[in-house]
Scaffold this motif. Sequence first.
Motif, PDB file in Angstrom:
ATOM      1  N   TRP A   1       0.829  -1.205   0.000  1.00 30.88           N
ATOM      2  CA  TRP A   1       0.000   0.000   0.000  1.00 30.88           C
ATOM      3  C   TRP A   1       0.864   1.256   0.000  1.00 30.88           C
ATOM      4  CZ3 TRP A   1      -3.853  -1.658   4.407  1.00 30.88           C
ATOM      5  CH2 TRP A   1      -4.593  -2.761   3.959  1.00 30.88           C
ATOM      6  N   GLY A   2       1.953   1.221   0.756  1.00 32.03           N
ATOM      7  CA  GLY A   2       2.872   2.364   0.766  1.00 32.03           C
ATOM      8  C   GLY A   2       3.490   2.579  -0.602  1.00 32.03           C
ATOM      9  N   TYR A   3       3.873   1.505  -1.252  1.00 35.17           N
ATOM     10  CA  TYR A   3       4.425   1.592  -2.601  1.00 35.17           C
ATOM     11  C   TYR A   3       3.382   2.175  -3.551  1.00 35.17           C
ATOM     12  CZ  TYR A   3       6.747   0.228  -6.920  1.00 35.17           C
ATOM     13  OH  TYR A   3       7.336   0.240  -8.151  1.00 35.17           O
ATOM     14  N   GLY A   4       2.133   1.736  -3.401  1.00 35.32           N
ATOM     15  CA  GLY A   4       1.054   2.276  -4.244  1.00 35.32           C
ATOM     16  C   GLY A   4       0.842   3.756  -4.004  1.00 35.32           C
ATOM     17  N   ALA A   5       0.918   4.190  -2.747  1.00 35.89           N
ATOM     18  CA  ALA A   5       0.761   5.612  -2.425  1.00 35.89           C
ATOM     19  C   ALA A   5       1.910   6.423  -3.024  1.00 35.89           C
ATOM     20  CB  ALA A   5       0.699   5.812  -0.914  1.00 35.89           C
ATOM     21  N   VAL A   6       3.124   5.905  -2.929  1.00 37.86           N
ATOM     22  CA  VAL A   6       4.273   6.614  -3.513  1.00 37.86           C
ATOM     23  C   VAL A   6       4.114   6.707  -5.031  1.00 37.86           C
ATOM     24  CG1 VAL A   6       6.765   6.464  -3.942  1.00 37.86           C
ATOM     25  CG2 VAL A   6       5.868   6.104  -1.644  1.00 37.86           C
ATOM     26  N   GLY A   7       3.656   5.634  -5.654  1.00 37.45           N
ATOM     27  CA  GLY A   7       3.397   5.669  -7.091  1.00 37.45           C
ATOM     28  C   GLY A   7       2.351   6.713  -7.449  1.00 37.45           C
ATOM     29  N   GLY A   8       1.342   6.863  -6.590  1.00 40.32           N
ATOM     30  CA  GLY A   8       0.340   7.898  -6.811  1.00 40.32           C
ATOM     31  C   GLY A   8       0.921   9.297  -6.690  1.00 40.32           C
ATOM     32  N   VAL A   9       1.791   9.491  -5.709  1.00 35.99           N
ATOM     33  CA  VAL A   9       2.442  10.798  -5.536  1.00 35.99           C
ATOM     34  C   VAL A   9       3.268  11.131  -6.782  1.00 35.99           C
ATOM     35  CG1 VAL A   9       4.251  12.011  -4.241  1.00 35.99           C
ATOM     36  CG2 VAL A   9       2.426  10.818  -3.021  1.00 35.99           C
ATOM     37  N   VAL A  10       4.012  10.146  -7.287  1.00 30.94           N
ATOM     38  CA  VAL A  10       4.812  10.371  -8.494  1.00 30.94           C
ATOM     39  C   VAL A  10       3.895  10.751  -9.658  1.00 30.94           C
ATOM     40  CG1 VAL A  10       6.326   9.265 -10.199  1.00 30.94           C
ATOM     41  CG2 VAL A  10       6.730   8.936  -7.753  1.00 30.94           C
ATOM     42  N   TYR A  11       2.770  10.056  -9.782  1.00 29.03           N
ATOM     43  CA  TYR A  11       1.805  10.393 -10.838  1.00 29.03           C
ATOM     44  C   TYR A  11       1.318  11.829 -10.658  1.00 29.03           C
ATOM     45  CZ  TYR A  11      -2.094  10.221 -14.044  1.00 29.03           C
ATOM     46  OH  TYR A  11      -2.938  10.481 -15.082  1.00 29.03           O
ATOM     47  N   GLY A  12       1.008  12.200  -9.442  1.00 32.02           N
ATOM     48  CA  GLY A  12       0.520  13.553  -9.177  1.00 32.02           C
ATOM     49  C   GLY A  12       1.535  14.633  -9.490  1.00 32.02           C
ATOM     50  N   MET A  13       2.813  14.274  -9.543  1.00 30.10           N
ATOM     51  CA  MET A  13       3.859  15.241  -9.854  1.00 30.10           C
ATOM     52  C   MET A  13       4.077  15.409 -11.353  1.00 30.10           C
ATOM     53  SD  MET A  13       6.479  14.184  -6.808  1.00 30.10           S
ATOM     54  CE  MET A  13       7.698  15.434  -7.157  1.00 30.10           C
ATOM     55  N   LEU A  14       3.432  14.575 -12.160  1.00 30.72           N
ATOM     56  CA  LEU A  14       3.523  14.749 -13.609  1.00 30.72           C
ATOM     57  C   LEU A  14       2.873  16.078 -13.984  1.00 30.72           C
ATOM     58  CD1 LEU A  14       2.490  11.170 -14.824  1.00 30.72           C
ATOM     59  CD2 LEU A  14       4.799  12.154 -14.811  1.00 30.72           C
ATOM     60  N   PRO A  15       3.300  16.685 -15.075  1.00 32.12           N
ATOM     61  CA  PRO A  15       2.657  17.940 -15.500  1.00 32.12           C
ATOM     62  C   PRO A  15       1.164  17.736 -15.740  1.00 32.12           C
ATOM     63  CG  PRO A  15       4.668  17.529 -16.753  1.00 32.12           C
ATOM     64  CD  PRO A  15       4.400  16.300 -15.940  1.00 32.12           C
ATOM     65  N   ARG A  16       0.392  18.734 -15.407  1.00 34.85           N
ATOM     66  CA  ARG A  16      -1.067  18.670 -15.528  1.00 34.85           C
ATOM     67  C   ARG A  16      -1.497  18.233 -16.923  1.00 34.85           C
ATOM     68  NH1 ARG A  16      -5.961  19.581 -14.609  1.00 34.85           N
ATOM     69  NH2 ARG A  16      -7.373  21.285 -14.749  1.00 34.85           N
ATOM     70  N   GLU A  17      -0.830  18.741 -17.949  1.00 32.51           N
ATOM     71  CA  GLU A  17      -1.201  18.396 -19.331  1.00 32.51           C
ATOM     72  C   GLU A  17      -1.055  16.900 -19.579  1.00 32.51           C
ATOM     73  OE1 GLU A  17       1.406  20.705 -18.709  1.00 32.51           O
ATOM     74  OE2 GLU A  17      -0.100  22.296 -18.572  1.00 32.51           O
ATOM     75  N   VAL A  18      -0.074  16.296 -18.940  1.00 22.90           N
ATOM     76  CA  VAL A  18       0.132  14.850 -19.089  1.00 22.90           C
ATOM     77  C   VAL A  18      -0.903  14.091 -18.268  1.00 22.90           C
ATOM     78  CG1 VAL A  18       1.753  12.951 -18.655  1.00 22.90           C
ATOM     79  CG2 VAL A  18       2.592  15.140 -19.556  1.00 22.90           C
ATOM     80  N   ARG A  19      -1.086  14.514 -16.993  1.00 18.82           N
ATOM     81  CA  ARG A  19      -2.019  13.810 -16.094  1.00 18.82           C
ATOM     82  C   ARG A  19      -3.442  13.798 -16.619  1.00 18.82           C
ATOM     83  NH1 ARG A  19      -0.256  17.331 -12.064  1.00 18.82           N
ATOM     84  NH2 ARG A  19      -2.408  18.007 -11.861  1.00 18.82           N
ATOM     85  N   THR A  20      -3.860  14.850 -17.290  1.00 19.44           N
ATOM     86  CA  THR A  20      -5.267  14.945 -17.692  1.00 19.44           C
ATOM     87  C   THR A  20      -5.580  14.210 -18.997  1.00 19.44           C
ATOM     88  OG1 THR A  20      -4.834  17.089 -18.737  1.00 19.44           O
ATOM     89  CG2 THR A  20      -5.662  17.103 -16.467  1.00 19.44           C
ATOM     90  N   HIS A  21      -4.580  13.707 -19.684  1.00 20.71           N
ATOM     91  CA  HIS A  21      -4.852  12.940 -20.904  1.00 20.71           C
ATOM     92  C   HIS A  21      -5.500  11.615 -20.502  1.00 20.71           C
ATOM     93  CE1 HIS A  21      -4.293  10.574 -24.514  1.00 20.71           C
ATOM     94  NE2 HIS A  21      -4.178  11.731 -25.153  1.00 20.71           N
ATOM     95  N   PRO A  22      -6.583  11.201 -21.148  1.00 18.14           N
ATOM     96  CA  PRO A  22      -7.312   9.992 -20.747  1.00 18.14           C
ATOM     97  C   PRO A  22      -6.484   8.707 -20.753  1.00 18.14           C
ATOM     98  CG  PRO A  22      -8.574  11.219 -22.388  1.00 18.14           C
ATOM     99  CD  PRO A  22      -7.240  11.894 -22.255  1.00 18.14           C
ATOM    100  N   ALA A  23      -5.468   8.619 -21.576  1.00 13.23           N
ATOM    101  CA  ALA A  23      -4.680   7.388 -21.656  1.00 13.23           C
ATOM    102  C   ALA A  23      -3.541   7.337 -20.643  1.00 13.23           C
ATOM    103  CB  ALA A  23      -4.110   7.231 -23.061  1.00 13.23           C
ATOM    104  N   THR A  24      -3.235   8.455 -20.003  1.00  7.37           N
ATOM    105  CA  THR A  24      -2.071   8.496 -19.125  1.00  7.37           C
ATOM    106  C   THR A  24      -2.204   7.551 -17.936  1.00  7.37           C
ATOM    107  OG1 THR A  24      -1.606  10.765 -19.782  1.00  7.37           O
ATOM    108  CG2 THR A  24      -0.577   9.998 -17.765  1.00  7.37           C
ATOM    109  N   GLY A  25      -3.338   7.524 -17.277  1.00  9.85           N
ATOM    110  CA  GLY A  25      -3.514   6.661 -16.105  1.00  9.85           C
ATOM    111  C   GLY A  25      -3.307   5.194 -16.418  1.00  9.85           C
ATOM    112  N   PRO A  26      -4.063   4.644 -17.380  1.00 12.24           N
ATOM    113  CA  PRO A  26      -3.851   3.237 -17.714  1.00 12.24           C
ATOM    114  C   PRO A  26      -2.420   2.950 -18.189  1.00 12.24           C
ATOM    115  CG  PRO A  26      -5.924   3.994 -18.627  1.00 12.24           C
ATOM    116  CD  PRO A  26      -5.233   5.203 -18.065  1.00 12.24           C
TER     117      PRO A  26
END
Length: 177
Positions: A74-99
């Motif tokens: 779970w901690g690893y998953g949370a850290v992975g989420g934090v890293v995702y959240g640090m991506l530029p907004r333009e990248v994060r908001t693209h529909p394919a970025t999450g998958p």
Amino acid sequence: MGSLTNSGNTRAVVRAGARGLLAAMAMTGIRNVAAAIGPHEKTPPQALMDEHAPPSVHRLPERHRQAITELAHWGYGAVGGVVYGMLPREVRTHPATGPAYGLAAWLAFEALFAPALRLRHVHEHGFLWRAVGALDHTLYGIVVAGRLAPEPVQGDRRRSQRRRLIPRARFNRLLRA
């Protein structure tokens, strides 16, 4: 990577970290069911713990080792989420970025980390187990990206509602059913 000094980005990083934690919890459930169905299957976090935990952890009762394994995942998953959240907004908001992010995490584990850690279980799994791994990491990416509960776009409530996977009115009807 974006700066954490502006409060909007800090909020996005914290939210993505929380979603990463929840997504890792969901993955635990998926993997535990898949492992219970297969013959003597271990989840990757269990294999990591069995093969690389310090001796003091191995001396603990089984239920404590399981708890440590889950908390680490779970901690690893949370850290992975934090890293995702640090991506530029333009990248994060693209529909394919999450998958794509979730699949990239799975591929990194399968191709880099597992061989580097010499995890024996990785070579023993067949196609179905790996497909489940790819699917649960895709789910992880969808959850981390907020596709199941998108963040509202400031100043445009209608646009944020259109981005929802399940529109609010339909979701409310499902709850009343």
